[in-house]
Design an enzyme around this catalytic site. Sequence first.
Site, PDB file in Angstrom:
ATOM      1  CB  SER A 291      -0.986   0.053   1.134  1.00 18.98           C
ATOM      2  OG  SER A 291      -1.964   0.393   1.059  1.00 18.98           O
ATOM      3  CE  LYS A 295      -0.058   5.236  -2.020  1.00 16.90           C
ATOM      4  NZ  LYS A 295      -1.225   4.493  -2.928  1.00 16.90           N
ATOM      5  CD1 TRP A 382      -7.861   2.339  -2.027  1.00 12.25           C
ATOM      6  CD2 TRP A 382      -9.610   4.034  -2.473  1.00 12.25           C
ATOM      7  NE1 TRP A 382      -7.539   4.275  -1.655  1.00 12.25           N
ATOM      8  CE2 TRP A 382      -8.713   5.491  -1.902  1.00 12.25           C
ATOM      9  CE3 TRP A 382     -11.107   4.954  -3.465  1.00 12.25           C
ATOM     10  CZ2 TRP A 382      -9.328   6.099  -1.490  1.00 12.25           C
ATOM     11  CZ3 TRP A 382     -11.188   5.780  -3.160  1.00 12.25           C
ATOM     12  CH2 TRP A 382     -10.284   7.281  -2.906  1.00 12.25           C
ATOM     13  CG  HIS A 432      -5.827  -2.484   0.286  1.00  3.89           C
ATOM     14  ND1 HIS A 432      -4.987  -1.577  -0.836  1.00  3.89           N
ATOM     15  CD2 HIS A 432      -4.997  -2.250   1.542  1.00  3.89           C
ATOM     16  CE1 HIS A 432      -4.307  -1.384   0.343  1.00  3.89           C
ATOM     17  NE2 HIS A 432      -4.263  -0.742   0.934  1.00  3.89           N
TER      18      HIS A 432
HETATM   19  C1  GTR Z   1      -5.495   4.327   2.119  1.00  4.95           C
HETATM   20  C2  GTR Z   1      -4.830   5.514   0.313  1.00  4.95           C
HETATM   21  C3  GTR Z   1      -4.185   4.015  -0.540  1.00  4.95           C
HETATM   22  C4  GTR Z   1      -3.060   3.427   0.595  1.00  4.95           C
HETATM   23  C5  GTR Z   1      -3.643   2.540   1.759  1.00  4.95           C
HETATM   24  C6  GTR Z   1      -3.019   2.197   2.452  1.00  4.95           C
HETATM   25  O1  GTR Z   1      -6.159   5.032   2.610  1.00  4.95           O
HETATM   26  O2  GTR Z   1      -6.105   6.333   0.508  1.00  4.95           O
HETATM   27  O3  GTR Z   1      -3.097   5.298  -1.039  1.00  4.95           O
HETATM   28  O4  GTR Z   1      -1.793   3.902   1.065  1.00  4.95           O
HETATM   29  O5  GTR Z   1      -4.459   3.722   2.509  1.00  4.95           O
HETATM   30  O6  GTR Z   1      -1.507   2.763   2.588  1.00  4.95           O
HETATM   31  O7  GTR Z   1      -2.572   1.383   3.579  1.00  4.95           O
END
Ligand code: GTR
Length: 452
Positions: A291, A295, A382, A432
């Site tokens: 997540s 990045k 997402w 996720h």
């Molecule tokens: C979310 C965000 C994502 C992702 C995620 C995470 O809220 O919108 O870009 O990075 O968090 O890191 O768990």
Amino acid sequence: MATSVSLFLFLAPPMIKNKASLSIATTMGFLLLGAYFWIPDTHLQAQTFTPNYDESKVPQYTLPDPLRFTNGNVVATSEAWHQKRRQEILQLFESQVYGKTPSAAITVTFQLKSKNPNAFQGKATRKEIAIQVSSQQRVLTMDLLIYLPNDRPGPYRTFLGLNFGGNHSVTTEKDLSISNRWMRNKEDHGYINHRATEHSRGIYSSRWPVESIIQRNFAVATIYYGDIDPDYHDGFQDGVHPLFYEPGQSKPNHDQWGSLGAWAWGLSRAMDYFQIDTDIDSDKVIVLGHSRLGKTALWAAAQDTRFAIAISNNSGCGGAALSRRRFGETVQRINRSFPHWFNTNFKQFNNREDTLPIDQHMLIALIAPRPVLVSSAEEDRWADPRGELLSLQEADAVYRLLGTDGTGTTTVPSKDRPYFSTLSYHIRPGKHDVTLQDWNAFMNFSEHHLKP
Ligand code: GTR
């Protein structure tokens, strides 16, 4: 500009066993793309956001060509890529997206805090290293947790990633101390009043299947990302940013790093340590993350060519997913929810993705010719799984120019087929998260590309 880092190793107590110094020079150029001043718009921030999850509503877009210089000329040879085009793209990501890492000299020291040769019933050796970074402004300590397999002698191929909940949250081992740093609140996970409680011990252990990893003779290492920069917007007063402030400076300039840049920098400091730890094969370090930390892993590998492989898991917007698709999370949404992640200049692309001088396929191209595995989850819309795959495919031309097989195929890989081209994609059913199934893909891919 050059960034130089002096490294000293202290193995304590009782005596200094080794001392090494290393100079890392990162050549950075300036690119003036016009000044931009971002004013937070609280009225707009309050507006609701409806993500697009309809493929037919993805707008038409044209991606910038990684194989054309900024002046429009074609990049025809690998020399032209390495000598000029890669630098152009890197500078664009620095100045417009993640921010430049400041260049002031800092001192980095390493101290072995603990070593347990009998972790996991004797299957692993656990080490804790305090990485201390200091400048004239302040001192910051990051705790690096390492598990080494006991079955075979090293040096080991090593997975390195940041974790969300403190080092104690990745393992159920009882004798690791609970982090006392700032944490994001999550009461059901044991994070209360921005501090970790005993309940959070091992809470993320399913995301870090240490025993399965060491069983396959990989080492695994992690740092709590909040050790580097706590994940909230405080105007960059805590964490690593102030170490680098020039006299009179109180926050990063518009083109300087945000939190993602800082976290990536922290991964490189772990790599500094690996270069002097003979248990770790520093030529075979796989940088990975989930997540926001996915990045981070991509940006770390893009800047620091010492990382042999990069793996992003569900990294989405600002990670592997193409921004121009505006599917799921968008540039505006991410900048409004997390104003501290990217640099200030990136805010000028809110709702103006087509004016970005780069897109995320070029982040992957910066890692070429090193192998990259992008990992998605079917229900994680997402993060735009299709946009993540397309980024890989769009980076293919660079990988092929550099003599690799790139994505190795023009067909979309099936879920069950092992997929070991230099640019690989993995997708699994579900949400996720990072699962053992994901880790099996990470290990299969890494075993294929990094022979012990
Ligand atoms: C979310 C965000 C994502 C992702 C995620 C995470 O809220 O919108 O870009 O990075 O968090 O890191 O768990």
